[in-house]
Enzyme design. Structure first.
Site, PDB file in Angstrom:
ATOM      1  N   GLY A 242       0.834  -1.199   0.000  1.00 36.63           N
ATOM      2  CA  GLY A 242       0.000   0.000   0.000  1.00 36.63           C
ATOM      3  C   GLY A 242       0.865   1.245   0.000  1.00 36.63           C
ATOM      4  O   GLY A 242       1.782   1.381  -0.801  1.00 36.63           O
ATOM      5  N   ASP A 243       0.577   2.155   0.933  1.00 33.26           N
ATOM      6  CA  ASP A 243       1.375   3.386   1.037  1.00 33.26           C
ATOM      7  C   ASP A 243       2.292   3.334   2.263  1.00 33.26           C
ATOM      8  O   ASP A 243       2.694   4.362   2.798  1.00 33.26           O
ATOM      9  CB  ASP A 243       0.464   4.612   1.114  1.00 33.26           C
ATOM     10  CG  ASP A 243      -0.431   4.599   2.346  1.00 33.26           C
ATOM     11  OD1 ASP A 243      -0.538   3.534   2.994  1.00 33.26           O
ATOM     12  OD2 ASP A 243      -1.017   5.647   2.671  1.00 33.26           O
ATOM     13  N   GLU A 244       2.650   2.111   2.704  1.00 32.36           N
ATOM     14  CA  GLU A 244       3.510   1.930   3.873  1.00 32.36           C
ATOM     15  C   GLU A 244       4.950   1.645   3.427  1.00 32.36           C
ATOM     16  O   GLU A 244       5.198   0.727   2.647  1.00 32.36           O
ATOM     17  CB  GLU A 244       3.022   0.775   4.740  1.00 32.36           C
ATOM     18  CG  GLU A 244       1.607   0.947   5.272  1.00 32.36           C
ATOM     19  CD  GLU A 244       1.158  -0.280   6.044  1.00 32.36           C
ATOM     20  OE1 GLU A 244       2.011  -0.872   6.757  1.00 32.36           O
ATOM     21  OE2 GLU A 244      -0.010  -0.669   5.909  1.00 32.36           O
TER      22      GLU A 244
END
Length: 334
Positions: A242-244
């Site tokens: 994801g955006d991690e």
């Protein structure tokens, strides 16, 4: 060099064909005739008319190179070596005959080197000599080994490529989640100083929801490039999903350095990105933990604790309004 112009025995031509690496000696050990293959061993100086002991060092039997001492006995096995470089080892059999002796030689296990050193071909050997078949086998083995080597290189390349793919995030080219634990374990076991930064992109979901996944992928790729640019070659940037993201800063590293890099990352990520002519505005929140804050150096326990502490610091940064960073303070406990 002795004059050896006497006529050859009537069976000489046949002997040259059947035993191309033989020599006829007179009773004093002078070579009076040499087979065509033997002549190649010293083509420049010639073989005929020279003492056998001047060309060959007799290693067995040990008779001080006095081959004339063998003239009145029976057949004798010989081990010899050429006196001139490359000092090729040979095997032979000495057979007394009327007026002298016949010595038939072979290269034995030195065959492959001899073929190279004396530029021999299959035509130099007797048609029934198993050495010819051995040469073919050696050549076939060499070809097979080369093919096997090339296949092994291709398989090794494929294995490396598969491993790299398994540990690489295909969208950003960063290392993926599988890299994290082995990397941290290596640093902990080596006693290295490092910092672990958990980074989430703020407002990324809004980009995906309003402009679609293609725009979101563009943001992730741009963000990955920014993180690479703002860290050193010795540091590692990973995408967990994801955006991690996780950034590992290798030491020496302290609170001041973490603060500096976190501020620079957030400032760069807040600069508008362009997507099909439209500005995309995001930010980042960062939670960090420093390895020097931990008493235990048991890798498994330390990794779990650092990840948990960095996560709590990240949530604290988000709760404080996003676009911020928080470094875990072990004195606060919890």
């Amino acid at each position: 060099m002795r004059d050896c112009g006497a006529a050859a025995p009537p069976d000489q031509a046949a002997l040259d064909v059947l035993c191309p690496m033989h020599a006829r000696l007179d009773r004093e050990g002078w070579i009076v005739h040499a087979g065509p293959m033997l002549a190649k061993l010293d083509a420049r100086s010639g073989v005929v008319g020279r003492r056998f002991a001047d060309l060959f060092e007799l290693r067995r039997p040990r008779i001080d190179d006095r081959v004339d001492l063998l003239m009145d006995g029976g057949a004798v096995r010989l081990r010899l070596r050429l006196r001139q470089p490359p000092a090729t080892g040979l095997k032979g059999v000495f057979v007394p005959v009327a007026g002298g002796a016949v010595v038939n030689l072979s290269f034995g296990i030195a065959l492959q080197e001899a073929v190279r050193d004396f530029s021999l071909t299959a035509g130099d050997f007797a048609a029934t000599d198993l050495a010819v078949e051995m040469l073919y086998l050696i050549e076939a083995k060499s070809v097979a080994m080369e093919a096997s080597r090339k296949l092994n290189l291709r398989l090794q390349g494929a294995r490396i490529a598969a491993e790299e793919k398994a540990f690489t995030d295909t969208l950003t080219g960063l290392g993926n989640r599988r890299v994290l634990e082995p990397l941290l374990t290596r640093l902990i076991d080596a006693g290295s100083d490092f910092a672990l930064l958990n980074l989430d992109l703020d407002f990324f979901k809004a980009v995906n929801d309003t402009l679609g996944h293609a725009a979101g992928d563009h943001v992730l790729q741009q963000a990955a490039g920014i993180m690479r640019a703002e860290t050193r070659d010795s540091d590692r940037v990973l995408r967990l999903g994801g955006d991690e993201f996780v950034v590992i800063l290798e030491g020496p590293v302290d609170r001041a350095r973490v603060d500096d890099i976190a501020r620079r990352l957030i400032a760069r990520l807040e600069e508008p990105m362009r997507w099909e002519g439209r500005p995309l505005e995001i930010s980042a929140s960062i939670g960090a933990a420093l390895s020097r804050s931990y008493v235990t150096r048991e890798a498994g326990a330390m990794i779990a604790q650092m990840m948990d502490d960095a996560d709590r610091a990240l949530y604290a940064a988000k709760a404080a309004g996003r676009g911020r960073h928080v470094v875990h303070d072990p004195s606060e406990g919890g």
